[in-house]
Design an enzyme around this catalytic site. Structure first.
Site, PDB file in Angstrom:
ATOM      1  N   GLY A  71      10.993  89.713   6.877  1.00 20.45           N
ATOM      2  CA  GLY A  71      10.230  88.994   7.884  1.00 20.45           C
ATOM      3  C   GLY A  71       9.828  89.884   9.041  1.00 20.45           C
ATOM      4  N   THR A  72      10.083  91.187   8.922  1.00 26.98           N
ATOM      5  CA  THR A  72       9.682  92.121   9.970  1.00 26.98           C
ATOM      6  C   THR A  72       8.172  92.334   9.912  1.00 26.98           C
ATOM      7  OG1 THR A  72      11.803  93.254   9.706  1.00 26.98           O
ATOM      8  CG2 THR A  72      10.107  94.401  10.959  1.00 26.98           C
ATOM      9  N   ASN A  98       5.762  85.085   8.509  1.00 24.39           N
ATOM     10  CA  ASN A  98       6.473  83.926   9.055  1.00 24.39           C
ATOM     11  C   ASN A  98       7.067  83.110   7.914  1.00 24.39           C
ATOM     12  OD1 ASN A  98       7.119  81.418  10.411  1.00 24.39           O
ATOM     13  ND2 ASN A  98       5.786  82.083  12.063  1.00 24.39           N
ATOM     14  N   PHE A  99       8.377  82.909   7.936  1.00 26.56           N
ATOM     15  CA  PHE A  99       9.050  82.176   6.872  1.00 26.56           C
ATOM     16  C   PHE A  99       9.233  80.692   7.187  1.00 26.56           C
ATOM     17  CE2 PHE A  99      10.090  86.432   5.514  1.00 26.56           C
ATOM     18  CZ  PHE A  99      10.044  86.320   4.130  1.00 26.56           C
ATOM     19  N   HIS A 131       4.142  84.328  22.326  1.00 29.58           N
ATOM     20  CA  HIS A 131       5.496  84.682  21.906  1.00 29.58           C
ATOM     21  C   HIS A 131       6.317  85.150  23.105  1.00 29.58           C
ATOM     22  CE1 HIS A 131       4.005  84.694  17.718  1.00 29.58           C
ATOM     23  NE2 HIS A 131       5.272  84.510  17.408  1.00 29.58           N
ATOM     24  N   HIS A 132       7.608  85.312  22.855  1.00 29.01           N
ATOM     25  CA  HIS A 132       8.529  85.793  23.875  1.00 29.01           C
ATOM     26  C   HIS A 132       8.204  87.243  24.249  1.00 29.01           C
ATOM     27  CE1 HIS A 132      10.551  87.905  20.541  1.00 29.01           C
ATOM     28  NE2 HIS A 132      10.376  86.769  19.873  1.00 29.01           N
ATOM     29  N   LYS A 135       8.891  90.436  21.925  1.00 30.40           N
ATOM     30  CA  LYS A 135       8.168  90.703  20.687  1.00 30.40           C
ATOM     31  C   LYS A 135       7.384  91.997  20.829  1.00 30.40           C
ATOM     32  CE  LYS A 135       5.372  88.633  17.061  1.00 30.40           C
ATOM     33  NZ  LYS A 135       6.362  89.073  16.069  1.00 30.40           N
ATOM     34  N   THR A 142       1.903  86.543  12.333  1.00 24.23           N
ATOM     35  CA  THR A 142       1.443  85.196  11.988  1.00 24.23           C
ATOM     36  C   THR A 142      -0.018  85.004  12.366  1.00 24.23           C
ATOM     37  OG1 THR A 142       3.678  84.317  12.286  1.00 24.23           O
ATOM     38  CG2 THR A 142       1.869  82.729  12.339  1.00 24.23           C
TER      39      THR A 142
END
Length: 233
Positions: A71-72, A98-99, A131-132, A135, A142
């Site tokens: 997921g990287t 994105n999972f 995003h945060h 990131k 995504t």
């Protein structure tokens, strides 16, 4: 199932908890301070690390005959190399931006909407992702996947972070506080706007999806996507 966690940050810790709750065993918690010892005993590796570590993590896994769920994001210029190594070692591989189960449904909605909207040239598409602040890559993987979904189903040719030309999709990438992830796709015309949006409330969805993907991948050989895992094809 025995799982190797490659990357033991915030996401790695959430994945660990969910995996243990689902009855799995963690045989390796890999970060920058330790080695790959124990990797070869794993049934599957889950990589949620950083772009600079991903290729090494994935390569070591395939060489140890361990399939990988990754997921990287931010390392995909090496994706074809990892696919070739996976096939050479007859291993299994799922890489996704994105999972989250919800996001993968959102991907399908995005592609379906893009097909419809491609008939109406009065609308311009744009995207926003939030995003945060920790990131590392922008735009997010995504957001890039969403843009590709539109490009593959319309006349748009590419995405950009700058002012968009006629055949480009503008992506606005914001980094705010501790936001897990919000993605919005907007079709705008003079008379109205159409918008679809996915908002993650926490990291649980990403982690659960990764563990479900690992459960699905165990024992399989080949390169797959979340469409395979969720039977969305």
């Amino acid at each position: 199932m025995k799982i190797a966690l490659l990357g033991y940050g915030k996401m790695g810790k959430v994945i660990e908890r969910i995996a243990l709750e689902r009855g799995h065993e963690i045989v390796l918690k890999k970060d920058e301070s330790n080695s790959f010892e124990g990797l070869s005993t794993a049934d599957v590796a889950i990589d949620f690390s950083v772009p600079t570590a991903a290729v090494d993590n994935i390569s070591n896994s395939f060489n140890a005959n361990v399939p990988v769920v990754s997921g990287t994001t931010g390392w995909l210029e090496h994706y074809d190399e990892m696919v070739a190594l996976c096939n050479e070692k007859q291993s299994g591989f799922i890489s996704s931006s994105n999972f989250s189960l919800g996001v993968n449904i959102f991907f399908e909605l995005n592609e379906y909407l893009a097909k419809i909207m491609s008939q109406f040239d009065s609308y311009n598409v744009s995207m926003e992702e939030i995003h945060h602040t920790q990131k590392l890559d922008a735009p997010s993987g995504t957001a890039i996947s969403l843009a590709k979904g539109v490009i593959e189903n319309s006349a748009y040719a590419k995405w950009t972070l700058e002012e968009a030309k006629k055949d480009e999709i503008f992506i606005e990438a914001k980094r705010i506080g501790d936001v897990p992830g919000t993605h919005t796709v907007t079709y705008n015309s003079i008379v109205d706007s159409i918008e679809i949006k996915h908002t993650a409330h926490n990291r649980e969805g990403f982690a659960l999806g990764a563990v479900i993907a690992a459960e699905w991948l165990a024992g399989k050989k080949g390169v797959f996507t979340m469409k395979d895992v969720l039977n969305l094809k």
